[in-house]
Design a protein around this motif. Structure first.
Motif, PDB file in Angstrom:
ATOM      1  N   PRO A 103     -48.462  94.848   3.418  1.00  0.00           N
ATOM      2  CA  PRO A 103     -49.150  96.022   2.861  1.00  0.00           C
ATOM      3  C   PRO A 103     -49.979  96.832   3.864  1.00  0.00           C
ATOM      4  CG  PRO A 103     -49.296  94.193   1.328  1.00  0.00           C
ATOM      5  CD  PRO A 103     -48.671  93.641   2.577  1.00  0.00           C
ATOM      6  N   THR A 104     -50.572  96.166   4.852  1.00  0.00           N
ATOM      7  CA  THR A 104     -51.395  96.905   5.819  1.00  0.00           C
ATOM      8  C   THR A 104     -50.573  97.554   6.932  1.00  0.00           C
ATOM      9  OG1 THR A 104     -51.823  94.786   6.904  1.00  0.00           O
ATOM     10  CG2 THR A 104     -53.549  95.638   5.439  1.00  0.00           C
ATOM     11  N   ASN A 105     -49.265  97.359   6.918  1.00  0.00           N
ATOM     12  CA  ASN A 105     -48.397  97.993   7.913  1.00  0.00           C
ATOM     13  C   ASN A 105     -48.065  99.408   7.446  1.00  0.00           C
ATOM     14  OD1 ASN A 105     -46.402  98.900   9.611  1.00  0.00           O
ATOM     15  ND2 ASN A 105     -45.065  97.115   9.398  1.00  0.00           N
ATOM     16  N   LYS A 106     -48.843 100.363   7.904  1.00  0.00           N
ATOM     17  CA  LYS A 106     -48.616 101.762   7.525  1.00  0.00           C
ATOM     18  C   LYS A 106     -47.670 102.465   8.500  1.00  0.00           C
ATOM     19  CE  LYS A 106     -51.552 100.987   4.268  1.00  0.00           C
ATOM     20  NZ  LYS A 106     -51.045 100.666   2.914  1.00  0.00           N
ATOM     21  N   ARG A 107     -47.417 101.834   9.636  1.00  0.00           N
ATOM     22  CA  ARG A 107     -46.539 102.442  10.633  1.00  0.00           C
ATOM     23  C   ARG A 107     -45.091 102.513  10.143  1.00  0.00           C
ATOM     24  NH1 ARG A 107     -43.168 102.242  14.985  1.00  0.00           N
ATOM     25  NH2 ARG A 107     -43.872 103.301  16.880  1.00  0.00           N
ATOM     26  N   HIS A 108     -44.652 101.493   9.411  1.00  0.00           N
ATOM     27  CA  HIS A 108     -43.258 101.415   8.975  1.00  0.00           C
ATOM     28  C   HIS A 108     -42.871 102.634   8.139  1.00  0.00           C
ATOM     29  CE1 HIS A 108     -39.518  99.426   7.779  1.00  0.00           C
ATOM     30  NE2 HIS A 108     -39.775  99.822   6.544  1.00  0.00           N
ATOM     31  N   ALA A 109     -43.713 102.962   7.137  1.00  0.00           N
ATOM     32  CA  ALA A 109     -43.415 104.118   6.279  1.00  0.00           C
ATOM     33  C   ALA A 109     -43.521 105.418   7.066  1.00  0.00           C
ATOM     34  CB  ALA A 109     -44.366 104.137   5.081  1.00  0.00           C
ATOM     35  N   ALA A 110     -44.492 105.488   7.977  1.00  0.00           N
ATOM     36  CA  ALA A 110     -44.648 106.695   8.793  1.00  0.00           C
ATOM     37  C   ALA A 110     -43.419 106.923   9.669  1.00  0.00           C
ATOM     38  CB  ALA A 110     -45.900 106.576   9.659  1.00  0.00           C
ATOM     39  N   ALA A 111     -42.897 105.841  10.248  1.00  0.00           N
ATOM     40  CA  ALA A 111     -41.719 105.959  11.114  1.00  0.00           C
ATOM     41  C   ALA A 111     -40.515 106.503  10.343  1.00  0.00           C
ATOM     42  CB  ALA A 111     -41.391 104.611  11.743  1.00  0.00           C
ATOM     43  N   LYS A 112     -40.398 106.124   9.062  1.00  0.00           N
ATOM     44  CA  LYS A 112     -39.305 106.646   8.227  1.00  0.00           C
ATOM     45  C   LYS A 112     -39.418 108.157   8.065  1.00  0.00           C
ATOM     46  CE  LYS A 112     -37.943 102.709   5.346  1.00  0.00           C
ATOM     47  NZ  LYS A 112     -37.836 102.219   3.945  1.00  0.00           N
ATOM     48  N   ILE A 113     -40.643 108.642   7.829  1.00  0.00           N
ATOM     49  CA  ILE A 113     -40.855 110.087   7.668  1.00  0.00           C
ATOM     50  C   ILE A 113     -40.539 110.805   8.975  1.00  0.00           C
ATOM     51  CG2 ILE A 113     -42.631 111.857   7.323  1.00  0.00           C
ATOM     52  CD1 ILE A 113     -43.894 109.918   5.243  1.00  0.00           C
ATOM     53  N   PHE A 114     -41.035 110.259  10.085  1.00  0.00           N
ATOM     54  CA  PHE A 114     -40.839 110.931  11.373  1.00  0.00           C
ATOM     55  C   PHE A 114     -39.389 110.872  11.856  1.00  0.00           C
ATOM     56  CE2 PHE A 114     -45.545 110.376  11.909  1.00  0.00           C
ATOM     57  CZ  PHE A 114     -45.834 111.731  11.947  1.00  0.00           C
ATOM     58  N   SER A 115     -38.597 109.947  11.327  1.00  0.00           N
ATOM     59  CA  SER A 115     -37.183 109.877  11.713  1.00  0.00           C
ATOM     60  C   SER A 115     -36.291 110.702  10.790  1.00  0.00           C
ATOM     61  CB  SER A 115     -36.707 108.418  11.728  1.00  0.00           C
ATOM     62  OG  SER A 115     -36.778 107.853  10.432  1.00  0.00           O
ATOM     63  N   HIS A 116     -36.879 111.323   9.756  1.00  0.00           N
ATOM     64  CA  HIS A 116     -36.109 112.192   8.872  1.00  0.00           C
ATOM     65  C   HIS A 116     -35.600 113.383   9.682  1.00  0.00           C
ATOM     66  CE1 HIS A 116     -35.115 114.990   5.644  1.00  0.00           C
ATOM     67  NE2 HIS A 116     -35.215 113.996   4.768  1.00  0.00           N
ATOM     68  N   PRO A 117     -34.320 113.757   9.523  1.00  0.00           N
ATOM     69  CA  PRO A 117     -33.752 114.852  10.329  1.00  0.00           C
ATOM     70  C   PRO A 117     -34.535 116.157  10.258  1.00  0.00           C
ATOM     71  CG  PRO A 117     -32.010 113.690   9.156  1.00  0.00           C
ATOM     72  CD  PRO A 117     -33.304 113.130   8.660  1.00  0.00           C
ATOM     73  N   GLU A 118     -35.057 116.492   9.071  1.00  0.00           N
ATOM     74  CA  GLU A 118     -35.804 117.743   8.929  1.00  0.00           C
ATOM     75  C   GLU A 118     -37.114 117.697   9.710  1.00  0.00           C
ATOM     76  OE1 GLU A 118     -34.864 120.665   7.377  1.00  0.00           O
ATOM     77  OE2 GLU A 118     -32.943 119.612   7.388  1.00  0.00           O
ATOM     78  N   VAL A 119     -37.731 116.518   9.748  1.00  0.00           N
ATOM     79  CA  VAL A 119     -38.979 116.362  10.498  1.00  0.00           C
ATOM     80  C   VAL A 119     -38.696 116.346  11.997  1.00  0.00           C
ATOM     81  CG1 VAL A 119     -40.988 114.868  10.906  1.00  0.00           C
ATOM     82  CG2 VAL A 119     -40.101 115.156   8.580  1.00  0.00           C
ATOM     83  N   GLU A 120     -37.681 115.603  12.399  1.00  0.00           N
ATOM     84  CA  GLU A 120     -37.318 115.557  13.822  1.00  0.00           C
ATOM     85  C   GLU A 120     -37.007 116.951  14.357  1.00  0.00           C
ATOM     86  OE1 GLU A 120     -34.114 112.710  14.115  1.00  0.00           O
ATOM     87  OE2 GLU A 120     -35.513 111.161  14.809  1.00  0.00           O
ATOM     88  N   LYS A 121     -36.339 117.758  13.549  1.00  0.00           N
ATOM     89  CA  LYS A 121     -35.966 119.114  13.956  1.00  0.00           C
ATOM     90  C   LYS A 121     -37.192 119.980  14.232  1.00  0.00           C
ATOM     91  CE  LYS A 121     -34.388 121.983  10.835  1.00  0.00           C
ATOM     92  NZ  LYS A 121     -33.502 122.603   9.808  1.00  0.00           N
ATOM     93  N   GLU A 122     -38.281 119.696  13.523  1.00  0.00           N
ATOM     94  CA  GLU A 122     -39.492 120.512  13.658  1.00  0.00           C
ATOM     95  C   GLU A 122     -40.431 120.021  14.772  1.00  0.00           C
ATOM     96  OE1 GLU A 122     -40.517 123.269  12.637  1.00  0.00           O
ATOM     97  OE2 GLU A 122     -39.080 123.793  11.077  1.00  0.00           O
ATOM     98  N   VAL A 123     -40.138 118.883  15.382  1.00  0.00           N
ATOM     99  CA  VAL A 123     -40.918 118.344  16.511  1.00  0.00           C
ATOM    100  C   VAL A 123     -42.425 118.489  16.257  1.00  0.00           C
ATOM    101  CG1 VAL A 123     -41.060 118.219  19.033  1.00  0.00           C
ATOM    102  CG2 VAL A 123     -39.063 119.271  17.966  1.00  0.00           C
ATOM    103  N   PRO A 124     -42.978 117.763  15.267  1.00  0.00           N
ATOM    104  CA  PRO A 124     -44.405 117.933  14.935  1.00  0.00           C
ATOM    105  C   PRO A 124     -45.323 117.441  16.041  1.00  0.00           C
ATOM    106  CG  PRO A 124     -43.463 116.080  13.733  1.00  0.00           C
ATOM    107  CD  PRO A 124     -42.324 116.741  14.430  1.00  0.00           C
ATOM    108  N   TRP A 125     -46.263 118.316  16.412  1.00  0.00           N
ATOM    109  CA  TRP A 125     -47.280 117.984  17.413  1.00  0.00           C
ATOM    110  C   TRP A 125     -48.603 117.702  16.709  1.00  0.00           C
ATOM    111  CZ3 TRP A 125     -47.018 122.249  21.811  1.00  0.00           C
ATOM    112  CH2 TRP A 125     -45.792 122.137  22.474  1.00  0.00           C
ATOM    113  N   TYR A 126     -49.330 116.736  17.245  1.00  0.00           N
ATOM    114  CA  TYR A 126     -50.654 116.400  16.715  1.00  0.00           C
ATOM    115  C   TYR A 126     -51.670 116.332  17.843  1.00  0.00           C
ATOM    116  CZ  TYR A 126     -48.022 115.030  12.584  1.00  0.00           C
ATOM    117  OH  TYR A 126     -47.187 115.040  11.504  1.00  0.00           O
ATOM    118  N   GLY A 127     -52.864 116.791  17.555  1.00  0.00           N
ATOM    119  CA  GLY A 127     -54.015 116.585  18.427  1.00  0.00           C
ATOM    120  C   GLY A 127     -55.136 116.065  17.555  1.00  0.00           C
ATOM    121  N   ILE A 128     -55.544 114.832  17.781  1.00  0.00           N
ATOM    122  CA  ILE A 128     -56.522 114.181  16.899  1.00  0.00           C
ATOM    123  C   ILE A 128     -57.868 114.061  17.605  1.00  0.00           C
ATOM    124  CG2 ILE A 128     -57.086 112.084  15.608  1.00  0.00           C
ATOM    125  CD1 ILE A 128     -54.048 111.674  15.258  1.00  0.00           C
ATOM    126  N   GLU A 129     -58.918 114.519  16.924  1.00  0.00           N
ATOM    127  CA  GLU A 129     -60.282 114.471  17.452  1.00  0.00           C
ATOM    128  C   GLU A 129     -60.997 113.270  16.822  1.00  0.00           C
ATOM    129  OE1 GLU A 129     -62.104 118.305  16.712  1.00  0.00           O
ATOM    130  OE2 GLU A 129     -60.147 119.281  16.857  1.00  0.00           O
TER     131      GLU A 129
END
Length: 354
Positions: A103-129
């Motif tokens: 349950p505390t593994n939040k990376r697994h679900a995030a990786a699924k979203i980021f590997s979605h073709p529509e998301v990969e196509k958009e190359v999302p950039w993040y800058g976290i403060e």
């Protein structure tokens, strides 16, 4: 002590090809970091070539005693600034022996979203403060504050210099350099509005790497404060009253937002975020209601609003983005104790997939 330091600083490459790999994972609270080390026969640069490992989940609040084995999968590698040489830090996520994410593994679900073709196509950039507060050990009171008392009111401390304004700069600079050495895309640091509070920025980072880099940077910070005998707090409102809280403002853009006409894409994305405001707030960190009060550069937790150059908004758009008609925006709602895997993937899901 000199001999101890000599031994700690031994350069292993002079005598062996073996390296030390520090495996790092997130514990049962969702914020506590755990780690342990193992010897490997030689240098490794690809996490897929690292062995899986296990730990006692009953001692971290992640498994029952009668079935306590949790398996950790290596996901990202950073150079080890503490041991130097070819030694590495390894960011891992955690699974049951059957291969199911715990349950505390939040990376697994995030990786699924980021590997979605529509998301990969958009190359999302993040800058976290990432904001945080340094506390005096044993009394849990901000560094530089008189014991049981308060410093002068806020005003001179933000980006301030001087022994009466900046408390803990040696820790901050050590962390900055250690992150650069490790290969983390740390882009800056500054003193914050409340004395004893600081911020570091990570990014721009693409997709899942933003979460990996924030967790690695948090780990390095915890280790440095351990050495310094200081406690680091990610509480979003460590001191009640007329003092700023601590957040993790998340700057975000997609390929479409960075291209001509991107400002219209940004406005549509912000509209989508507004429609899911309550869902995002619920996932943006524990205790955030103590911080998002509508004061101290925040919007009220129950209100969604956006504006250009408005630090009292939920979403801030920069003047340059408005002027150029393309760029990025800043989600100011995440708390300092947010899980970056949840926040980054949720922003991508809401703005790209919904």
């Amino acid at each position: 002590m000199a001999l101890l330091n000599d031994l700690i600083n031994l350069n292993l490459t002079d005598s062996t090809n073996k390296i030390i790999a520090e495996y790092i994972w997130i514990g049962g609270s969702g914020m506590d970091l755990r780690s342990k080390a193992r010897t490997l026969p030689g240098p490794v640069s690809d996490p897929k070539k690292l062995p899986k490992w296990n730990y006692d989940g009953s001692s971290t609040g992640q498994a029952p005693g009668e079935d306590s084995e949790v398996i950790i999968y290596p996901q990202a590698i950073f150079k080890d600034p503490f041991r130097g040489g070819n030694n590495i830090l390894v960011i891992c996520d955690a699974y049951t022996p059957a291969g199911e994410p715990i349950p505390t593994n939040k990376r697994h679900a995030a990786a699924k979203i980021f590997s979605h073709p529509e998301v990969e196509k958009e190359v999302p950039w993040y800058g976290i403060e990432q904001e945080y507060t340094l506390l005096q050990k044993d009394i849990n009171w901000p560094l530089g504050w008189p014991q049981g008392g308060f410093p002068g009111p806020q005003g001179p401390y933000y980006c301030g210099i001087g022994a009466d304004k900046a408390f803990g700069r040696d820790i901050v600079d050590a962390h900055y350099k250690a992150c650069l050495y490790a290969g983390i895309n740390i882009s800056g640091i500054n003193g914050e509005v409340m004395p004893g509070q600081w911020e570091f920025q990570v990014g721009p980072s693409v997709g899942i790497s933003a979460g990996d880099e924030i967790w690695a940077a948090r780990y390095i910070l915890e280790r440095i404060t351990e050495i310094a005998g200081v406690v680091v707090s990610f509480d979003p409102k460590p001191i009640p009253g007329d003092w700023n809280g601590a957040g993790a403002h998340t700057n975000y853009s997609t390929k479409s937002m960075r291209e001509e006409g991107g400002y219209e894409i940004i406005k549509k994305a912000i509209e989508k975020l507004g429609l899911r405001h309550s869902e995002h707030i619920a996932a943006y960190g524990e205790g955030n209601e103590r911080r998002l009060t509508g004061r101290h550069e925040t919007a009220n937790i129950n209100t969604f609003k956006w504006g250009v150059a408005n630090r009292g908004a939920s979403i801030r758009v920069g003047r340059d983005t408005e002027k150029e008609g393309k760029g990025y925006f800043e989600d100011r709602r995440p708390a300092s104790n947010m899980d970056p895997y949840i926040v980054t993937s949720m922003i991508a899901e809401t703005t790209i997939l919904l």
